[in-house]
Design an enzyme around this catalytic site. Structure first.
Site, PDB file in Angstrom:
ATOM      1  N   HIS A  84       0.824  -1.219   0.000  1.00 36.70           N
ATOM      2  CA  HIS A  84       0.000   0.000   0.000  1.00 36.70           C
ATOM      3  C   HIS A  84       0.855   1.265   0.000  1.00 36.70           C
ATOM      4  CE1 HIS A  84       0.063  -0.056   4.555  1.00 36.70           C
ATOM      5  NE2 HIS A  84      -0.014   1.246   4.397  1.00 36.70           N
ATOM      6  N   ASP A 220       1.298  -7.697   2.234  1.00 30.88           N
ATOM      7  CA  ASP A 220       1.433  -6.255   2.005  1.00 30.88           C
ATOM      8  C   ASP A 220       2.898  -5.830   1.836  1.00 30.88           C
ATOM      9  OD1 ASP A 220       0.935  -3.560   1.808  1.00 30.88           O
ATOM     10  OD2 ASP A 220      -0.383  -3.459   3.559  1.00 30.88           O
ATOM     11  N   SER A 655       4.046   2.109   8.489  1.00 34.02           N
ATOM     12  CA  SER A 655       3.815   1.107   7.464  1.00 34.02           C
ATOM     13  C   SER A 655       5.093   0.865   6.687  1.00 34.02           C
ATOM     14  CB  SER A 655       2.723   1.571   6.513  1.00 34.02           C
ATOM     15  OG  SER A 655       1.495   1.212   7.037  1.00 34.02           O
TER      16      SER A 655
END
Ligand code: ARG
Ligand code: ASP
Length: 720
Positions: A84, A220, A655
């Site tokens: 992402h 991810d 992240s």
């Protein structure tokens, strides 16, 4: 493990009162945490993690773009981050013929790695405490305004002086609400290339439904590489550039995690507000977030209704849906977490203790006053925050109005504006127009407009709302639908053809007429109301709050060590490099429910649904699963582990951060938090606040077995 004397002593000292998990620590000051980290199981030293005298792990952790973290995993600058985080770049490189979002992308040679102009990677070289220099001249008598001015000037001087002595980018960052300052030296790399990404039904598996949720099965990750010029220095893209040779790169562990294992996360958390007073948390969680959640629920319901009916609309609104949905879901979690885990009550209890402490000495009065003075400012602030929230969340969520707003610049053109400037405006509006209509579905927007304007009008008092809302009352007898019909019928901005005609034949003489377009009129009415009645007042409240927060923070920095000596203080996240640590483990989100700490490929097969893209499982993954062809990436239990949770205090920006084991080897990539614990930005509760990471073995399995991109595996350092 070789137990040093100091570890044994710390185990004795800390035994029983270990308050692990909470805290985002400044790497340059990690010596203070070393004993606790080692008592929890860490086998390396603070100096191995951060040193400016020799290579250390900090040389392998980077800010990826403007909002994520990445880590270097080979001596040739190979970099891992989340899917992402790389998403925008994967999308930019995708075309109908090469749809890397859907199919994934794997550069089988270095030549196939794709340049990403505009993408940067930032590496911290050094950080130095400059509090004394920044606060030079500040005394107890200095007023807030004088202080702000002094700080600004001192920082400017400091940056200018330092810039003369270094090739690095220099900034000064504030910690503890302006009670401490660090000078940061950063190296910025500008030639970053895309190396690999799994298909979205792996990299985004579970989509928005699973977002913020445990158990999770998202692969991810995406892969990039840092390039430099022949001298090893950062440079803009050039064919002649070569892979970067880092001072440090992470070794990858294939051992996986067990419950209670020590882990730490090293990355760039963006913003937290852990030291707010209860009035502020209350306003956030019980006043502002509920409004935002309510407005977004209504919008997302409309999106859903049309997206379910039409495949084209589903794709057109996928990214808008994800954008609105990410915050929407998180804030619901925050509201619920603050309520059920008694966040406000805990803050109030702390404030009682704080006031008691203040009462003990005359020179603590200013700290007590700071806490007391928050209440009236927040009361005043609420009105302005609401006005801003309705403008941005309700008014500007009408796509027609936000899009029309971009044309305001063209509307201000006069006959004296140079033609070149006009041409530039027109060419950027053309590009925007193309992108806008590609993903625009008018029936959605009309329904959003009616719903949002009704909500806006109902919530804001008549004497405190944009003129356009009062006109709905006057001209349309309060019939919002009638106004919206007029807006969409009369505005030129509903038709791509008409907009392009306007742009092609634009003359300054037409500018005035453009400004009369009802969509621009609506935008201006909202914005001008904000500019004239809200903006300055908001800033004034905010400045006052920031000054109070600085003094309240100073008070807490004195009180906490005295009253809660076991509690270690850490500064709120501010987009600087931090270390956080905690143990692997599941949790009990509610009565009778227990979560295990890891997920496996079995869960992907259970969630599989060929009709929903986010849950599609590709044939290739099925084959590998059916054959149990996991190679050395299988867990010792024989299964393929996909994700795991641990008690690391993370937030947005973390992240892509490396999650590391006791030896500092890479276990996985952090990518999310559990829904029940999203309140951790305001109040941290170790029993439910957990970070979610993708298991590095799943990442390597996908690169190696799924994609066959073994050249990447070969350049990594892997500890079996
Ligand atoms: N919740 C995660 C983080 O803020 C991941 C967001 C991206 N994933 C998604 N399905 N929208 O921000
Ligand atoms: N998903 C977040 C990010 O993109 C991480 C988090 O909020 O826990 O940075």
């Amino acid at each position: 493990m070789k137990r040093t004397l100091s570890t044994i002593i710390t185990v004795i000292i800390f035994g029983g009162i270990l308050r692990a998990d909470e805290g985002m620590w400044i790497p340059a000051l990690l010596q203070r945490n070393e004993a606790e980290m080692q008592a929890m199981g860490m086998k390396i030293t603070a100096d191995d993690i951060y040193s400016i005298n020799h290579s250390s792990m900090k040389d392998a952790v980077v800010l990826f773009g403007g909002g994520c973290t990445g880590e270097i995993v080979s001596d040739q600058g190979l970099l891992l981050t989340n899917h992402h985080c790389g998403y925008g770049w994967i999308q930019r490189h995708s075309t109908v013929e090469h749809d890397y979002l859907t199919d994934g992308f794997w550069a089988m040679t270095m030549e196939e790695e794709l340049p990403c102009p505009g993408l940067t990677v930032t590496m911290l070289k050094n950080m130095v405490d400059v509090t004394d220099k920044v606060l030079e001249g500040v005394t107890d008598q200095t007023t807030d305004e004088e202080r702000a001015q002094l700080v600004k000037e001192n920082i400017k001087k400091l940056v200018e002086e330092t810039e003369k002595t270094t090739e690095y980018k220099v900034t000064v960052e504030s910690f503890y609400q302006g009670n401490q300052y660090f000078l940061m030296y950063n190296e910025i790399f500008k030639d970053i290339r895309m190396v690999g990404a799994p298909p979205s039904n792996i990299g985004k598996f579970g989509g928005d439904t699973d977002n913020w949720v445990w158990p999770r099965h998202t692969g991810d990750f995406s892969i990039f590489r840092v390039y430099v010029d022949k001298d090893g220095k950062p440079a803009e893209y050039s064919e002649d550039n070569v892979p970067y040779k880092p001072d440090y790169h992470f070794t990858i562990s294939l051992k996986g995690v067990e419950k209670d294992d020590f882990t730490f996360v090293f990355g760039y958390p963006a913003r937290t507000n852990e030291y707010l007073p209860s009035v502020a948390v209350n306003q956030e969680a019980n006043v502002i977030y509920p409004v935002v959640v309510d407005l977004r629920t209504q919008i997302l319901d409309i999106y859903n209704k049309y997206q379910e009916k039409d495949a084209k609309v589903r794709i057109q609104y996928a990214s808008k849906h994800a954008g609105l949905g990410n915050g929407w879901k998180k804030w619901m979690g925050v509201i619920e977490g603050i309520r059920s885990f008694k966040g406000i009550e805990k803050k109030r209890a702390f404030e009682t203790a704080y006031n008691d402490w203040c009462m003990q000495a005359r020179n603590r009065m200013k700290y007590m006053h700071a806490l007391r003075d928050f209440t009236p400012v927040y009361e005043e602030y609420e009105k302005y925050r609401m006005a801003t929230t309705y403008m941005t969340e309700a008014g500007f969520s009408i796509e027609l109005i936000s899009y029309a707003a971009s044309f305001a610049e063209l509307g201000e053109v006069t006959k004296d504006t140079p033609q070149e400037e006009i041409d530039n405006i027109i060419s950027s509006l053309k590009a925007e127009t193309k992108a806008f209509f590609k993903d625009y579905y008018q029936p959605i927007d009309e329904e959003v407009a009616v719903t949002m304007l009704e909500a806006y009008r109902a919530a804001q008092p008549e004497d405190f709302r944009p003129e356009i809302l009062n006109e709905i009352d006057k001209k349309y007898k309060g019939d919002v639908k009638a106004y919206v019909d007029y807006l969409f019928k009369k505005s030129i901005f509903t038709s791509e053809e008409n907009v392009n005609k306007l742009l092609d034949g634009f003359k300054p003489a037409k500018a005035k007429k453009l400004m009369k377009d009802p969509a621009i009129v609506a935008y201006n009415s909202m914005y001008e109301f904000y500019r004239d009645n809200v903006k300055d007042k908001s800033k004034e409240c905010n400045d006052r709050i920031n000054n109070l927060r600085r003094v309240y923070m100073e008070g807490q920095m004195k009180m906490i060590p005295e009253v809660y000596p076991e509690r270690n203080l850490y500064p709120d996240a501010n987009f600087t490099l931090r270390v956080t640590y905690g143990k692997v483990g599941g949790f009990k989100p509610k009565d009778a429910v227990t979560y295990r700490h890891f997920t496996t490929l079995d869960g992907i097969m259970q969630k599989e649904n060929p009709d929903i893209y986010d849950y599609v499982v590709t044939d290739r993954l099925h084959e590998l699963y059916d054959a149990k062809d996991y190679g050395r990436y299988a867990d010792k239990d024989g299964s393929m582990h996909v994700a795991f949770i641990a008690g690391n205090h993370t937030t947005g920006g973390n992240s892509g951060s490396p999650i590391l084991n006791a030896e500092g080897q890479l276990l996985g990539l952090n990518f999310d938090r559990t829904w029940e614990g999203t309140m951790s930005d305001l109040v941290y509760d170790p029993s439910i606040c957990k970070n979610i990471s993708v298991d590095i073995r799943y990442v390597l399995f996908l690169i190696d077995k799924y994609a066959g991109c073994t050249r990447l595996i070969d350049e990594m350092t892997i500890a079996e």
